[in-house]
Design an enzyme around this catalytic site. Structure first.
Site, PDB file in Angstrom:
ATOM      1  N   HIS A 236      -3.259  58.447  53.819  1.00 60.03           N
ATOM      2  CA  HIS A 236      -1.738  58.690  53.873  1.00 60.03           C
ATOM      3  C   HIS A 236      -1.149  59.319  52.795  1.00 60.03           C
ATOM      4  CE1 HIS A 236      -2.101  55.385  56.593  1.00 60.03           C
ATOM      5  NE2 HIS A 236      -3.106  54.727  55.839  1.00 60.03           N
TER       6      HIS A 236
HETATM    7  O1  RIB Z   1       0.108  51.957  54.598  1.00 67.77           O
HETATM    8  C1  RIB Z   1      -0.772  52.703  53.744  1.00 67.77           C
HETATM    9  C2  RIB Z   1      -0.302  52.511  52.120  1.00 67.77           C
HETATM   10  O2  RIB Z   1      -0.630  51.292  51.666  1.00 67.77           O
HETATM   11  C3  RIB Z   1      -1.073  53.386  51.490  1.00 67.77           C
HETATM   12  O3  RIB Z   1      -0.188  54.050  50.509  1.00 67.77           O
HETATM   13  C4  RIB Z   1      -2.158  52.711  50.877  1.00 67.77           C
HETATM   14  O4  RIB Z   1      -2.595  53.120  49.619  1.00 67.77           O
HETATM   15  C5  RIB Z   1      -1.597  51.416  50.810  1.00 67.77           C
HETATM   16  O5  RIB Z   1      -0.755  51.363  49.631  1.00 67.77           O
END
Ligand code: RIB
Ligand code: CA
Length: 307
Positions: A236
């Protein structure tokens, strides 16, 4: 840019990208509670900078809880340390800044000659506090680019993505500010899957750091397989950094976005009005498309450049 994060496996890769890519200058790293406690996230941020050989970027501890809600960490996803996988026998060499995240953010924004981009890859608690305490500094922020939310469904609740869910009130405050805002949600980060192919390329780099990245990604893959049945985990957070490095890598559309803070079943849902049903004006750029090849090339180049 400043990177406000909660490392976290994908935050760690976002840090490496921000450190190594020549298109951006990393001015500070601030931490927030989320994937793990802020104590552990801060150690992990120091760990990543130490591994990358960066000694001149402050790592400052931020909020240890959301604005109003009870803390919920994601140890089921990121493990007991928040960055499970490889084991380290020594403390990270990069120290924690003696200043709090808030003071470091204020200092960077005041002193930098041009407006600074804030990339946030965790809950928006630190950023909401900054905007409410220092409204005069909003003109010193070029843009906030957030990994969070989703145009589709969630990953911690049916309609809420984790960074939005942890502190919806903070996200709401940030979205109500006048600071330009870009949202890189699950709909786009789920296009950044660490497939075997990607892992193979990282492995081929052959450096100790690349080996550590492969171990991190292997751990992350195991939790995504166990919890969500994914064949490959989505990376992500680096998507938000990639958007700043080269906007062409992450295609966006303008839309109105609001955060649900009241819903009995939907707190933390990002309500993205892609078709302008509501007639409300756009308040965000919303990422919808990833140039996968360019993205993975940036990641591999960053890891290789750090030796
Ligand atoms: O949903 C994904 C996010 O949540 C990313 O930033 C991961 O590191 C968690 O913080
Ligand atoms: Ca994160």
């Amino acid at each position: 840019m400043v990177l406000d994060c909660d490392p976290g496996h994908d935050d760690a890769m976002a840090l490496l990208l921000a450190i190594a890519d020549p298109a951006v200058e990393l001015l500070a790293v601030t931490t927030v509670t989320g994937n793990q406690t802020v104590d552990k996230c801060t150690v992990n941020a120091r760990r990543v900078l130490s591994l990358a050989g960066v000694a001149d970027v402050p790592v400052a501890r931020g909020a240890d809880r959301p604005l109003v809600r009870r803390l919920r960490i994601a140890d089921d996803v990121h493990g007991q340390t928040g960055l499970d996988g490889p084991r380290f026998d020594t403390e990270p060499s990069v120290p924690e800044s003696p200043s709090a995240a808030h003071d470091v953010l204020v200092d960077v924004l005041r002193k930098h000659p041009t407006p600074v981009t804030i990339v946030a890859t965790g809950a928006l608690t630190n950023i909401a506090r900054l905007l409410s305490a220092e409204p005069s500094l909003t003109t010193k922020i070029a843009e906030i680019v957030w990994m969070g939310g989703s145009t589709d469904r969630g990953n911690i609740a049916p309609l809420a993505e984790a960074n939005a869910y942890v502190d919806p009130e903070a996200a709401d405050q940030v979205l109500r500010s006048d600071v330009p805002f870009t949202m890189c949600g699950l709909n786009v980060t789920h296009q950044a899957l660490v497939t075997d192919d990607v892992l193979g390329h990282l492995n081929q780099i052959g450096t100790p750091l690349a080996g550590i990245c492969v171990e991190w990604m292997t751990f992350f893959a195991s939790t995504y397989r166990r919890l969500w049945g994914f064949e490959a985990p989505p990376l992500h957070d680096p998507v938000a950094v990639a958007r700043v490095i080269d906007p062409a890598i992450v295609g966006c559309v303008e839309a109105n976005v609001v955060i649900e803070t009241q819903g009995e079943w939907t707190a933390g849902a990002t309500v993205v009005d892609l078709f302008n049903y509501t007639g409300r004006p756009s308040n965000a750029r919303v990422a919808v498309e990833l140039d996968r090849e360019a993205f993975w090339t940036k990641i591999a180049d960053a890891v290789a450049a750090l030796g």
